[in-house]
Design an enzyme around this catalytic site. Structure first.
Site, PDB file in Angstrom:
ATOM      1  N   ASP A 342       0.831  -1.203   0.000  1.00  0.00           N
ATOM      2  CA  ASP A 342       0.000   0.000   0.000  1.00  0.00           C
ATOM      3  C   ASP A 342       0.871   1.261   0.000  1.00  0.00           C
ATOM      4  OD1 ASP A 342      -2.466   1.659   0.686  1.00  0.00           O
ATOM      5  OD2 ASP A 342      -1.194   2.040   2.426  1.00  0.00           O
ATOM      6  N   GLU A 397       1.342  -0.377  -5.212  1.00  0.00           N
ATOM      7  CA  GLU A 397       0.321   0.639  -5.451  1.00  0.00           C
ATOM      8  C   GLU A 397       1.050   1.963  -5.677  1.00  0.00           C
ATOM      9  OE1 GLU A 397      -3.613   2.636  -3.343  1.00  0.00           O
ATOM     10  OE2 GLU A 397      -1.751   2.433  -2.235  1.00  0.00           O
TER      11      GLU A 397
END
EC number: 2.4.1.18
Length: 682
Positions: A342, A397
């Site tokens: 993330d 990401e």
């Protein structure tokens, strides 16, 4: 021309000569990685050993039932282990401090083989600060924390050491072969039922895993597993990095879930959050030893303004041990097969991507704005994972488009296997919000779907959890909005809005799947056009679960039209499983016709014909194709079982004519109904 070397980080120039002006920055980055790795080799016995910190830090139980507890807290002047086992005594179990700031104590067994700390009992570390103040904290390497709202919203650390007969024994290990054609089902355990409550690991294992398998996905990406005190953070404000969220059940139940997924042939990825941490103090790792800078940068650099969270100091040796060991822990203890990292953009740049548009100019990816220490951590993480686990999968990401992100570390890359194609969902939302259907530009759609870095794999998706969050809405709801409340039954009229919505929902998913990348992702529920949006229980909505659930019952009700979207997802995934276009070279697009709203391309030996025109169907429409022969219908979104109008003859045969058309050696003619995709194959 810079000489390309395999040992200085410039081997990536072979795949991208445009990096040439930045060869110095690539060398500097690789040298920083090598320097950090050398330190680890010399002082820790290598990267593999260094990343096993979870076997030496925190609670370690020996075969006699004795417990050794270690904790890094360099600012503390005194420390002691307290808990229910010693009646929270501040004198019973004092700790000693090493020169490196690591505190340690040993709790002998009550009798041989009998642990003095009862299983699932509460524990804390109590520390004295330089000013004489005393503070209590949850151990940072704790593997279970729980909350009792009747007493306090603050989480309690628990000593997890179940009797052998209660410990889950894995029947299946990691995958023994690389995953081909990655089709990812992004899921959040807590929202995975129609019930207005938190769903459990056990319910997910029994009820949801079989759906994922039946849908044709071969991979699950599990969100919100790392413990987070604030449920509404969607799991992105992590408080306890080694603890599986207790909201959903026990550590043993999560192990059972992962094992069952492996039994079904599914790869399981963890959504890992190493980009930041919760600012919670009493049940997090912020201000852990009373200082601002134990795990994090001090002052403003250690705080993310938009996320209201703390930022790691990736240059600190013990922080590297903590984070690298965290990855090993989830791989070894829970048998996860890899990670979706993330917030990688926030990690890689000192500005965290805030206020940066990223034009694609290479100067934006190198220089003073890049956080070199964070880049080195990501390289170390990928190197450790890929060296230790041959078939691990790592996904980044990143919204910036960082070159070399998905090239091997040995070449000078950052080492990820895939990046998320974050511009694709943004394009669809923009089209649906700001343009009428006849204003859609086919060239722009194709550009956005194919605009990816050469030899760097990407995960394509039409929408993820990000698009469904409160303030936005799902793709289906953008398309059909409030008509979904009244006209999704087969017994109600097929309104123009519902007809358009069903047709475009299928086409959007399918063109993303077939043209957009080397892997495909779907957020749970969107395979059947889940209505509305996501919103977790919080003060602002009266702690309601109404939008924190997935209404799988909408598919189970065979009178509702959701079944058509669901069945198309099944067909789409299993067709990929057969023809493997995600593992094939990028598609050859032979037609982008703005007036006709047609897109035609070939991939994996199939011919894909998309008609996005809102009203116009075409008879005897000529399309180019490279391979000559007799083509038959493989799939069309217009089939009755997909909620279509059955305008295409499924038994039709199409013969090529050996004449160049749209840059292809042959052509054939088809009937192409409006808002329909037709797939032909030999």
């Amino acid at each position: 021309m810079t000489a390309v070397s395999l040992s200085d980080g410039t081997a990536v120039l072979k795949t991208d000569p445009w990096l040439e002006p930045f060869s110095g920055a690539l060398r500097e980055r690789y040298a920083a990685y090598q320097k950090q790795r050398t330190i680890i080799e010399e002082h820790e016995g290598g990267l593999a050993e260094f990343s096993k910190g979870y076997k030496s830090m925190g609670f370690q139980i020996d075969k006699n039932g004795g417990v050794r507890y270690r904790e890094w807290a360099s600012n503390a002047t005194e420390a002691r282990l307290i808990g229910e086992f010693n009646n929270w005594s501040h004198t019973a179990n004092p700790m000693t401090k090493s020169p490196f700031g690591v505190w340690e104590c040993y709790v002998p067994p009550v009798s041989p083989g009998v642990c003095a700390i009862p299983h699932d009992s509460m524990v804390k570390i109590s520390m004295t600060l330089p000013g004489g103040e005393s503070i209590d904290r949850i151990p940072t390497w704790i593997t279970r924390v729980t909350q009792d709202l009747n007493i306090s919203p603050i989480y309690d650390g628990r000593f997890w050491n179940p009797p052998k007969e209660q410990q889950y024994q894995f029947k299946h290990g990691h995958s023994t072969r690389p995953v081909e054609g990655l089709k990812i089902y992004e899921a959040h355990v807590g929202i995975s039922s129609p019930n207005m409550r938190v769903t459990t690991y056990k319910e997910f294992e029994v009820d949801v895993l079989p759906k994922i398998k039946q849908l044709g996905y071969n991979c699950i990406q599990m969100m919100a597993i790392m413990e987070h005190a604030y449920y509404a953070s969607f799991g992105y404000q992590v408080t306890n990095f080694f603890a599986a969220s207790s909201r959903f059940g026990t550590p043993e139940e999560l192990k059972s879930l992962v094992d069952k997924a492996h039994e079904l042939g599914l790869t399981v990825l963890l959504d890992v959050v190493h980009s930041h941490a919760s600012k919670n103090i009493l049940d997090g790792i912020n201000m852990y030893d009373g200082s601002d800078h134990l795990y994090f940068h001090e002052g403003g650099r250690g705080r993310h303004d938009q996320w209201d969270s703390r930022l790691f100091n990736y240059g600190q040796h013990e922080v590297l041990r903590f984070l690298l060991s965290n990855l090993r822990f989830w791989m070894d203890i829970y048998m996860f097969d890899g990670f979706r990292f993330d917030g990688v953009t926030s990690m890689m740049y000192k500005h965290h991507g805030i206020g940066s548009g990223f034009s694609g100019g290479y100067h934006e990816y190198f220089g003073d704005s890049v956080d070199l220490e964070a880049m080195v951590y990501l390289m170390l993480a990928n190197a450790m994972l890929h060296e230790t686990y041959p078939h691990v999968v790592t996904i980044a990401e990143d919204v910036s488009g960082m070159p070399t992100l998905c090239r091997p570390v040995a070449e000078g890359g950052v080492g990820f296997d895939y990046r998320l194609s974050m511009a694709i969902p943004d394009m669809w939302i923009k089209l649906l919000k700001e343009y009428t259907d006849d204003q859609w530009e086919m060239g722009q759609i194709v550009h956005n779907l194919t605009n990816r870095r050469h030899l760097e794999k990407s995960v394509a998706y039409a929408e993820s959890h990000d698009q469904a969050l409160v303030g936005d809405k799902t793709l289906a709801f953008w398309l059909m909005d409030k008509e979904m409340y009244d006209f999704m039954s087969d017994l109600s009229p097929l309104t123009p809005i519902i007809d358009r919505g069903l047709a475009l929902h299928k086409m959007i998913r399918f063109i993303v799947h077939t043209l957009g990348g080397e892997a495909y992702l779907n957020f749970e529920g969107n395979e059947f056009g889940h209505p509305e949006w996501m919103d977790f229980p919080r003060e602002g909505n009266g702690n309601s679960f109404a939008h924190a659930r997935r209404q799988f019952n909408l598919v189970d009700d065979k009178l509702l039209r959701y079944k058509y979207l669901y069945e198309f997802d099944v067909a789409m995934n299993w067709l990929e499983d057969k023809y493997k276009w995600l593992n094939s070279p990028q598609a050859y697009v032979s037609l982008k016709h703005e007036g006709d709203k047609m897109i035609v391309f070939e991939r994996a030996g199939l011919l894909f014909i998309f008609n996005f025109h809102p009203t116009q169907s075409f008879t005897d429409y000529r399309v180019g194709v490279d391979t000559a022969g007799e083509y038959k219908v493989i799939l069309t979104s217009d089939e009755t079982r997909f909620g279509g109008h059955n305008r295409i003859d499924m038994g039709g045969r199409y013969f090529t004519t050996p004449m160049e058309w749209n840059g292809r050696k042959n052509w054939l003619q088809v009937y192409s109904p409006s808002r329909t995709v037709l797939v032909l194959g030999l």
